[in-house]
Design a protein around this motif. Sequence first.
Motif, PDB file in Angstrom:
ATOM      1  N   ILE A  71      -7.058   1.054  81.181  1.00  0.00           N
ATOM      2  CA  ILE A  71      -5.826   0.264  81.117  1.00  0.00           C
ATOM      3  C   ILE A  71      -6.143  -1.131  80.551  1.00  0.00           C
ATOM      4  O   ILE A  71      -5.320  -1.746  79.885  1.00  0.00           O
ATOM      5  CB  ILE A  71      -5.159   0.158  82.505  1.00  0.00           C
ATOM      6  CG1 ILE A  71      -4.820   1.548  83.057  1.00  0.00           C
ATOM      7  CG2 ILE A  71      -3.925  -0.735  82.468  1.00  0.00           C
ATOM      8  CD1 ILE A  71      -3.812   2.329  82.277  1.00  0.00           C
ATOM      9  N   GLY A  72      -7.335  -1.619  80.773  1.00  0.00           N
ATOM     10  CA  GLY A  72      -7.749  -2.927  80.275  1.00  0.00           C
ATOM     11  C   GLY A  72      -7.836  -3.012  78.765  1.00  0.00           C
ATOM     12  O   GLY A  72      -7.942  -4.101  78.203  1.00  0.00           O
ATOM     13  N   ARG A  73      -7.785  -1.885  78.067  1.00  0.00           N
ATOM     14  CA  ARG A  73      -7.814  -1.884  76.599  1.00  0.00           C
ATOM     15  C   ARG A  73      -6.440  -2.167  76.000  1.00  0.00           C
ATOM     16  O   ARG A  73      -6.311  -2.314  74.789  1.00  0.00           O
ATOM     17  CB  ARG A  73      -8.309  -0.527  76.079  1.00  0.00           C
ATOM     18  CG  ARG A  73      -9.766  -0.296  76.374  1.00  0.00           C
ATOM     19  CD  ARG A  73     -10.262   0.902  75.662  1.00  0.00           C
ATOM     20  NE  ARG A  73      -9.679   2.107  76.240  1.00  0.00           N
ATOM     21  CZ  ARG A  73     -10.105   3.321  76.011  1.00  0.00           C
ATOM     22  NH1 ARG A  73     -11.091   3.527  75.187  1.00  0.00           N
ATOM     23  NH2 ARG A  73      -9.542   4.348  76.581  1.00  0.00           N
ATOM     24  N   LEU A  74      -5.433  -2.253  76.818  1.00  0.00           N
ATOM     25  CA  LEU A  74      -4.068  -2.461  76.327  1.00  0.00           C
ATOM     26  C   LEU A  74      -3.828  -3.950  76.084  1.00  0.00           C
ATOM     27  O   LEU A  74      -3.077  -4.612  76.798  1.00  0.00           O
ATOM     28  CB  LEU A  74      -3.060  -1.893  77.337  1.00  0.00           C
ATOM     29  CG  LEU A  74      -3.221  -0.412  77.659  1.00  0.00           C
ATOM     30  CD1 LEU A  74      -2.244   0.011  78.751  1.00  0.00           C
ATOM     31  CD2 LEU A  74      -3.041   0.429  76.414  1.00  0.00           C
ATOM     32  N   ALA A  75      -4.467  -4.470  75.053  1.00  0.00           N
ATOM     33  CA  ALA A  75      -4.456  -5.900  74.772  1.00  0.00           C
ATOM     34  C   ALA A  75      -3.077  -6.434  74.398  1.00  0.00           C
ATOM     35  O   ALA A  75      -2.841  -7.636  74.461  1.00  0.00           O
ATOM     36  CB  ALA A  75      -5.456  -6.222  73.660  1.00  0.00           C
ATOM     37  N   SER A 129      -9.839  -1.417  88.659  1.00  0.00           N
ATOM     38  CA  SER A 129     -11.202  -1.446  88.125  1.00  0.00           C
ATOM     39  C   SER A 129     -11.520  -2.814  87.538  1.00  0.00           C
ATOM     40  O   SER A 129     -10.646  -3.475  86.976  1.00  0.00           O
ATOM     41  CB  SER A 129     -11.373  -0.370  87.051  1.00  0.00           C
ATOM     42  OG  SER A 129     -11.203   0.912  87.615  1.00  0.00           O
ATOM     43  N   PRO A 130     -12.781  -3.253  87.663  1.00  0.00           N
ATOM     44  CA  PRO A 130     -13.184  -4.558  87.127  1.00  0.00           C
ATOM     45  C   PRO A 130     -12.884  -4.668  85.633  1.00  0.00           C
ATOM     46  O   PRO A 130     -13.087  -3.734  84.874  1.00  0.00           O
ATOM     47  CB  PRO A 130     -14.697  -4.591  87.371  1.00  0.00           C
ATOM     48  CG  PRO A 130     -14.918  -3.631  88.489  1.00  0.00           C
ATOM     49  CD  PRO A 130     -13.875  -2.563  88.329  1.00  0.00           C
ATOM     50  N   GLY A 131     -12.370  -5.814  85.225  1.00  0.00           N
ATOM     51  CA  GLY A 131     -12.102  -6.089  83.823  1.00  0.00           C
ATOM     52  C   GLY A 131     -10.730  -5.663  83.340  1.00  0.00           C
ATOM     53  O   GLY A 131     -10.347  -5.986  82.224  1.00  0.00           O
ATOM     54  N   VAL A 132      -9.985  -4.946  84.163  1.00  0.00           N
ATOM     55  CA  VAL A 132      -8.668  -4.470  83.715  1.00  0.00           C
ATOM     56  C   VAL A 132      -7.715  -5.644  83.499  1.00  0.00           C
ATOM     57  O   VAL A 132      -7.170  -5.817  82.411  1.00  0.00           O
ATOM     58  CB  VAL A 132      -8.057  -3.448  84.707  1.00  0.00           C
ATOM     59  CG1 VAL A 132      -6.604  -3.170  84.372  1.00  0.00           C
ATOM     60  CG2 VAL A 132      -8.846  -2.153  84.675  1.00  0.00           C
ATOM     61  N   ILE A 133      -7.516  -6.458  84.501  1.00  0.00           N
ATOM     62  CA  ILE A 133      -6.564  -7.561  84.383  1.00  0.00           C
ATOM     63  C   ILE A 133      -7.039  -8.575  83.342  1.00  0.00           C
ATOM     64  O   ILE A 133      -6.251  -9.048  82.522  1.00  0.00           O
ATOM     65  CB  ILE A 133      -6.323  -8.246  85.749  1.00  0.00           C
ATOM     66  CG1 ILE A 133      -5.748  -7.237  86.756  1.00  0.00           C
ATOM     67  CG2 ILE A 133      -5.398  -9.444  85.606  1.00  0.00           C
ATOM     68  CD1 ILE A 133      -4.409  -6.643  86.397  1.00  0.00           C
ATOM     69  N   SER A 134      -8.317  -8.889  83.307  1.00  0.00           N
ATOM     70  CA  SER A 134      -8.817  -9.859  82.326  1.00  0.00           C
ATOM     71  C   SER A 134      -8.738  -9.323  80.899  1.00  0.00           C
ATOM     72  O   SER A 134      -8.666 -10.098  79.945  1.00  0.00           O
ATOM     73  CB  SER A 134     -10.254 -10.270  82.652  1.00  0.00           C
ATOM     74  OG  SER A 134     -11.120  -9.162  82.596  1.00  0.00           O
ATOM     75  N   GLY A 135      -8.706  -8.002  80.733  1.00  0.00           N
ATOM     76  CA  GLY A 135      -8.560  -7.406  79.408  1.00  0.00           C
ATOM     77  C   GLY A 135      -7.135  -7.467  78.876  1.00  0.00           C
ATOM     78  O   GLY A 135      -6.904  -7.307  77.681  1.00  0.00           O
ATOM     79  N   LEU A 136      -6.209  -7.722  79.747  1.00  0.00           N
ATOM     80  CA  LEU A 136      -4.797  -7.793  79.364  1.00  0.00           C
ATOM     81  C   LEU A 136      -4.471  -9.227  78.959  1.00  0.00           C
ATOM     82  O   LEU A 136      -3.782  -9.956  79.670  1.00  0.00           O
ATOM     83  CB  LEU A 136      -3.916  -7.312  80.522  1.00  0.00           C
ATOM     84  CG  LEU A 136      -4.222  -5.911  81.048  1.00  0.00           C
ATOM     85  CD1 LEU A 136      -3.368  -5.592  82.266  1.00  0.00           C
ATOM     86  CD2 LEU A 136      -4.050  -4.873  79.963  1.00  0.00           C
ATOM     87  N   VAL A 137      -4.961  -9.634  77.804  1.00  0.00           N
ATOM     88  CA  VAL A 137      -4.923 -11.036  77.379  1.00  0.00           C
ATOM     89  C   VAL A 137      -3.518 -11.555  77.092  1.00  0.00           C
ATOM     90  O   VAL A 137      -3.302 -12.757  77.088  1.00  0.00           O
ATOM     91  CB  VAL A 137      -5.834 -11.262  76.153  1.00  0.00           C
ATOM     92  CG1 VAL A 137      -7.281 -11.029  76.528  1.00  0.00           C
ATOM     93  CG2 VAL A 137      -5.430 -10.364  74.994  1.00  0.00           C
ATOM     94  N   ARG A 138      -2.547 -10.687  76.860  1.00  0.00           N
ATOM     95  CA  ARG A 138      -1.171 -11.114  76.586  1.00  0.00           C
ATOM     96  C   ARG A 138      -0.247 -10.898  77.784  1.00  0.00           C
ATOM     97  O   ARG A 138       0.965 -11.077  77.665  1.00  0.00           O
ATOM     98  CB  ARG A 138      -0.621 -10.372  75.376  1.00  0.00           C
ATOM     99  CG  ARG A 138      -1.342 -10.757  74.104  1.00  0.00           C
ATOM    100  CD  ARG A 138      -0.634 -10.239  72.903  1.00  0.00           C
ATOM    101  NE  ARG A 138      -1.324 -10.696  71.708  1.00  0.00           N
ATOM    102  CZ  ARG A 138      -1.368 -10.028  70.590  1.00  0.00           C
ATOM    103  NH1 ARG A 138      -0.761  -8.873  70.483  1.00  0.00           N
ATOM    104  NH2 ARG A 138      -2.012 -10.504  69.554  1.00  0.00           N
ATOM    105  N   LEU A 139      -0.804 -10.518  78.906  1.00  0.00           N
ATOM    106  CA  LEU A 139       0.010 -10.217  80.083  1.00  0.00           C
ATOM    107  C   LEU A 139       0.778 -11.453  80.530  1.00  0.00           C
ATOM    108  O   LEU A 139       0.209 -12.519  80.734  1.00  0.00           O
ATOM    109  CB  LEU A 139      -0.874  -9.706  81.227  1.00  0.00           C
ATOM    110  CG  LEU A 139      -0.139  -9.072  82.394  1.00  0.00           C
ATOM    111  CD1 LEU A 139       0.575  -7.795  81.950  1.00  0.00           C
ATOM    112  CD2 LEU A 139      -1.089  -8.766  83.530  1.00  0.00           C
ATOM    113  N   GLN A 140       2.098 -11.301  80.657  1.00  0.00           N
ATOM    114  CA  GLN A 140       2.972 -12.384  81.098  1.00  0.00           C
ATOM    115  C   GLN A 140       3.620 -12.085  82.441  1.00  0.00           C
ATOM    116  O   GLN A 140       3.975 -12.999  83.174  1.00  0.00           O
ATOM    117  CB  GLN A 140       4.065 -12.639  80.055  1.00  0.00           C
ATOM    118  CG  GLN A 140       3.533 -13.087  78.726  1.00  0.00           C
ATOM    119  CD  GLN A 140       4.635 -13.187  77.672  1.00  0.00           C
ATOM    120  OE1 GLN A 140       5.820 -13.135  77.973  1.00  0.00           O
ATOM    121  NE2 GLN A 140       4.231 -13.327  76.430  1.00  0.00           N
TER     122      GLN A 140
END
Length: 121
Positions: free
Chosen positions: A67-71, A88-99
Amino acid sequence: MRTLQVLCLEISIVLLPSSLQFLRNLHTLTLCLPNYELENITAIGELLNLEILSFCAPSVKVLPEEIGRLANLTLLDLTGCLHLERISPGVISGLVRLQELYMIGSFSNWEADKGESKEEM
């Protein structure tokens, strides 16, 4: 269906269809999967153009690293994921455009990593 941009599934399944990964133009995916033990949701990680993911699946315990690949994701709705225990680690930080992140009714048994107690958080 290569031009499909919005998909809403409210069904009772155990596995997501493998053909889901071919919907490359999908911008919005709503999954409502009541009362079934969903075995694998990693195919969602192939939907790289996804901007909105609304996910109501009470049986899901782990939000996988894919899910973290969904930039391009701007909204993640985990409302109703009643048994979600771990992202999983890195999922939220991978979502760089998450608002927007909605987690109403999720993480009822959530505990901190690295041995931290709930009081230390």
